[in-house]
Scaffold this motif. Structure first.
Motif, PDB file in Angstrom:
ATOM      1  N   ASP A 298       0.804  -1.278  -0.128  1.00  0.00           N
ATOM      2  CA  ASP A 298       0.067  -0.131   0.022  1.00  0.00           C
ATOM      3  C   ASP A 298       0.912   1.361  -0.122  1.00  0.00           C
ATOM      4  O   ASP A 298       1.339   1.547  -1.086  1.00  0.00           O
ATOM      5  CB  ASP A 298      -0.892  -0.168   1.160  1.00  0.00           C
ATOM      6  CG  ASP A 298      -2.068   1.095   1.165  1.00  0.00           C
ATOM      7  OD1 ASP A 298      -1.853   1.714   0.009  1.00  0.00           O
ATOM      8  OD2 ASP A 298      -2.819   1.244   2.252  1.00  0.00           O
ATOM      9  N   ASN A 299       1.382   1.962   1.219  1.00  0.00           N
ATOM     10  CA  ASN A 299       1.716   3.272   1.026  1.00  0.00           C
ATOM     11  C   ASN A 299       3.252   3.086   1.478  1.00  0.00           C
ATOM     12  O   ASN A 299       3.879   2.248   2.059  1.00  0.00           O
ATOM     13  CB  ASN A 299       1.179   3.866   2.309  1.00  0.00           C
ATOM     14  CG  ASN A 299      -0.288   3.860   2.010  1.00  0.00           C
ATOM     15  OD1 ASN A 299      -0.833   4.296   0.774  1.00  0.00           O
ATOM     16  ND2 ASN A 299      -1.489   3.818   2.996  1.00  0.00           N
ATOM     17  N   PHE A 333      -3.405   7.057  -5.604  1.00  0.00           N
ATOM     18  CA  PHE A 333      -4.226   7.368  -4.194  1.00  0.00           C
ATOM     19  C   PHE A 333      -3.096   8.146  -3.388  1.00  0.00           C
ATOM     20  O   PHE A 333      -3.099   7.620  -2.094  1.00  0.00           O
ATOM     21  CB  PHE A 333      -4.613   5.995  -3.797  1.00  0.00           C
ATOM     22  CG  PHE A 333      -6.090   5.615  -4.431  1.00  0.00           C
ATOM     23  CD1 PHE A 333      -5.908   5.053  -5.954  1.00  0.00           C
ATOM     24  CD2 PHE A 333      -7.249   5.494  -3.606  1.00  0.00           C
ATOM     25  CE1 PHE A 333      -7.104   4.771  -6.272  1.00  0.00           C
ATOM     26  CE2 PHE A 333      -8.199   5.328  -4.332  1.00  0.00           C
ATOM     27  CZ  PHE A 333      -8.270   4.997  -5.549  1.00  0.00           C
ATOM     28  N   SER A 335      -0.534   8.082  -1.564  1.00  0.00           N
ATOM     29  CA  SER A 335       0.762   7.799  -0.879  1.00  0.00           C
ATOM     30  C   SER A 335       1.531   6.106  -1.397  1.00  0.00           C
ATOM     31  O   SER A 335       2.232   5.784  -0.649  1.00  0.00           O
ATOM     32  CB  SER A 335       0.495   7.637   0.701  1.00  0.00           C
ATOM     33  OG  SER A 335      -0.822   7.454   1.015  1.00  0.00           O
ATOM     34  N   ASP A 336       0.805   5.771  -2.231  1.00  0.00           N
ATOM     35  CA  ASP A 336       0.967   4.357  -2.743  1.00  0.00           C
ATOM     36  C   ASP A 336       2.596   4.236  -3.163  1.00  0.00           C
ATOM     37  O   ASP A 336       2.872   5.018  -3.851  1.00  0.00           O
ATOM     38  CB  ASP A 336       0.122   3.739  -3.686  1.00  0.00           C
ATOM     39  CG  ASP A 336      -1.512   3.452  -2.926  1.00  0.00           C
ATOM     40  OD1 ASP A 336      -1.609   3.898  -1.703  1.00  0.00           O
ATOM     41  OD2 ASP A 336      -2.060   2.556  -3.329  1.00  0.00           O
TER      42      ASP A 336
HETATM   43 MG    MG Z   1      -2.779   3.841  -0.161  1.00  0.00          MG
END
Ligand code: MG
Ligand code: F6P
Length: 510
Positions: A298-299, A333, A335-336
């Motif tokens: 994710d981030n 999105f 911060s990915d």
């Molecule tokens: Mg994210």
């Protein structure tokens, strides 16, 4: 009354229309009353498509949902900040050709802002030479013709906005890979000093358990470490940039706290908790194959750092022999993780000067950790990948059909971790499934297709969809709705959910 010939030539009486109602309304007062029939959710699989998820979709015009707040205010704010960042870059340029090229990018962003704020229809993606254009435009043509930002399902509309943002740059000459969120991503890591060193000071050296422990005691110690580090990895997700905009340093610190007591307390906030099954799964992987584990990331920044600490532990303890990390091909999105973020993290740990207040010992601990991770990469124990499917508007219910190569690839993994809120939304089709829905039902073909790998979702709850809370899940959700409005977007609660999948079976495509 005049006699006329009827339509078929028969003589008859012409009906008088004087005083007849303009519309016929039947009175049904003597019939049985209407029944309160519940819609047959979930939709039967053949009727499910990106505009019609298995349970009702969240859409931007649903004022009760986070979809509305996001489409109405968060996305324009995020885009506004992206324009500010690009303008800052523009003001730093000297080469005329590059300046002119970047001005055009900013103009395209301004157009996107108008499309968004005027809620215009979703147009096809321009052919910018990227490998995902056909996938995007196929989905728009098949399911979203005439749809706009507010009435398309939230997940698609939001993803589409990030693809359009990418397009602002991908059609340029010099700025194709420009990442409008890069500065912010680097910032979160430097603002997380306390938690960063808390972990690096513990893991700078390869860990070992005392020889004096019996095998049972060793296993118990490993189990405890596994549980704590799974939580570190989980809660690392609570501080993503798109939601951090108004947080103070203190609030961030408390979200990132990694102390043991704190983790024990926060386990109570894991509303759907398969941690024990997860431990059994990784133990089994070790005893059978000592296998491959995948992270669908994710981030960037602090969360990625936590993921790497966790992955490092899995390797060192022999619970995995190879880890594959899946990132995004472009800014997504906010911060990915992109490849640039991945490289940045490892290099800044080894060479960077981000933490002016840190002690020499702390900096050394971070450097050693970074060096070990870079070595894993060289040895092929850690592999970073970026399949184009991760940056599409499709949910993972369609991964099997729209990215068969990726499905096949993941099917060879012993365990696939999906990190974060967006991945969870995509796993579960981002729809209003009851909170008691079992996780493996909610993720559709990612659990039910032949060859589906074991899937674990580590997600702090930051948006509407909530599943996997067990038999009492609907009551739990109802109570929280009443007592803690906003519980679904605060990041205070989380789920750790596991699907057994159908590993080992031959993957088949229709
Ligand atoms: Mg994210
Ligand atoms: O804009 C909303 C959202 O897409 C939600 O999924 C979540 O609040 C955030 O953005 C992203 O969270 P994460 O980085 O955990 O996927």
């Amino acid at each position: 009354m005049a006699q006329v010939n009827g339509v078929n030539g028969h003589a008859g009486l012409a009906p008088s229309t004087a005083g007849a109602p303009s519309r016929v309304t039947l009175s049904l007062g003597h019939l049985p009353s209407k029944k309160d029939i519940k819609a047959p959710w979930p939709r039967t699989p053949t009727r499910v498509d990106p505009n019609n998820p298995p349970w009702p979709a969240y859409r931007g015009y649903h004022e009760y949902s986070f979809a509305h707040a996001t489409m109405q205010s968060r996305l324009p704010t995020i885009l506004g900040k992206a324009i500010e960042d690009t303008t800052r870059t523009l003001n730093e340029q000297s080469d005329e050709e590059k300046v002119v090229d970047l001005v055009a990018c900013i103009e395209r962003m301004a157009e996107l802002m108008i499309d968004l704020s005027e809620n215009r229809k979703l147009r096809p993606i321009i052919d910018d030479g990227e490998g995902d254009v056909a996938l995007w435009n196929k989905e728009i043509a098949k399911y979203f013709q005439g749809k706009d930002f507010m009435n398309a399902p939230w997940l698609f509309a939001e993803a589409y906005k990030y693809r359009r943002l990418h397009e602002c740059f991908s059609v340029s000459k010099f700025w194709k890979d420009y990442d409008v969120f890069y500065r912010q991503k680097c910032d979160t890591f430097s603002r997380s000093a306390e938690a960063v060193f808390e972990l690096s000071m513990r893991f700078a050296e390869p860990f070992s358990l005392p020889d004096s422990l019996t095998p049972e005691e060793k296993l118990e110690a490993e189990r405890n470490m596994f549980k704590e580090l799974t939580q570190v990895c989980l809660w690392g997700n609570s501080t993503d940039l798109s939601l951090l905009i108004n947080m103070t340093e203190e609030q961030i610190k408390s979200l990132q706290s990694t102390g043991g007591d704190h983790l024990a307390a926060t386990e109570k906030n894991i509303l759907g908790n398969h941690l024990t099954d997860l431990w059994d799964t990784v133990k089994e992987v070790r005893s059978k194959t000592g296998g491959r584990v995948d992270f669908v990331l994710d981030n960037a920044g602090f969360e990625l750092y936590c993921d790497c600490v966790y992955a490092d532990f899995l390797l060192q303890s022999g619970l995995a022999t190879q880890i594959r990390f899946h990132g995004k091909r472009f800014a997504w999105f906010v911060s990915d993780v992109t490849r640039k973020d991945w490289n940045w993290l490892l290099n800044t740990m080894v060479y960077g000067q981000l933490f002016p207040k840190a002690t020499d010992v702390e900096l050394e601990s971070l450097r050693r950790l970074g060096q070990r991770w870079k070595q894993y990469e060289k040895e092929g124990k850690w592999i970073y990948e970026q399949h184009p499917f991760w940056c599409t508007g499709y949910t993972f219910w369609d991964l099997h059909s729209e990215a068969p190569d990726l499905f096949l690839h993941l099917s060879r993994s012993d365990l696939v971790f999906f990190k974060g809120d967006l991945n969870h939304r995509k796993l579960t089709y981002d729809c209003a499934a009851p909170a008691s829905t079992p996780f493996d039902v909610a993720i559709g073909s990612m659990a039910s297709s032949a060859g589906a790998p074991k899937v674990a979702s580590l997600r702090t709850i930051k948006s509407d969809v909530v599943v996997g809370l067990g038999d009492q899940g609907d009551e739990v959700a109802e109570r929280l709705d009443k007592e803690e409005p906003g519980w679904k977007i605060s990041g205070k609660y989380a789920v750790v959910l596991l699907s057994e999948g159908r590993p080992g079976e031959k993957v088949r495509f229709a």
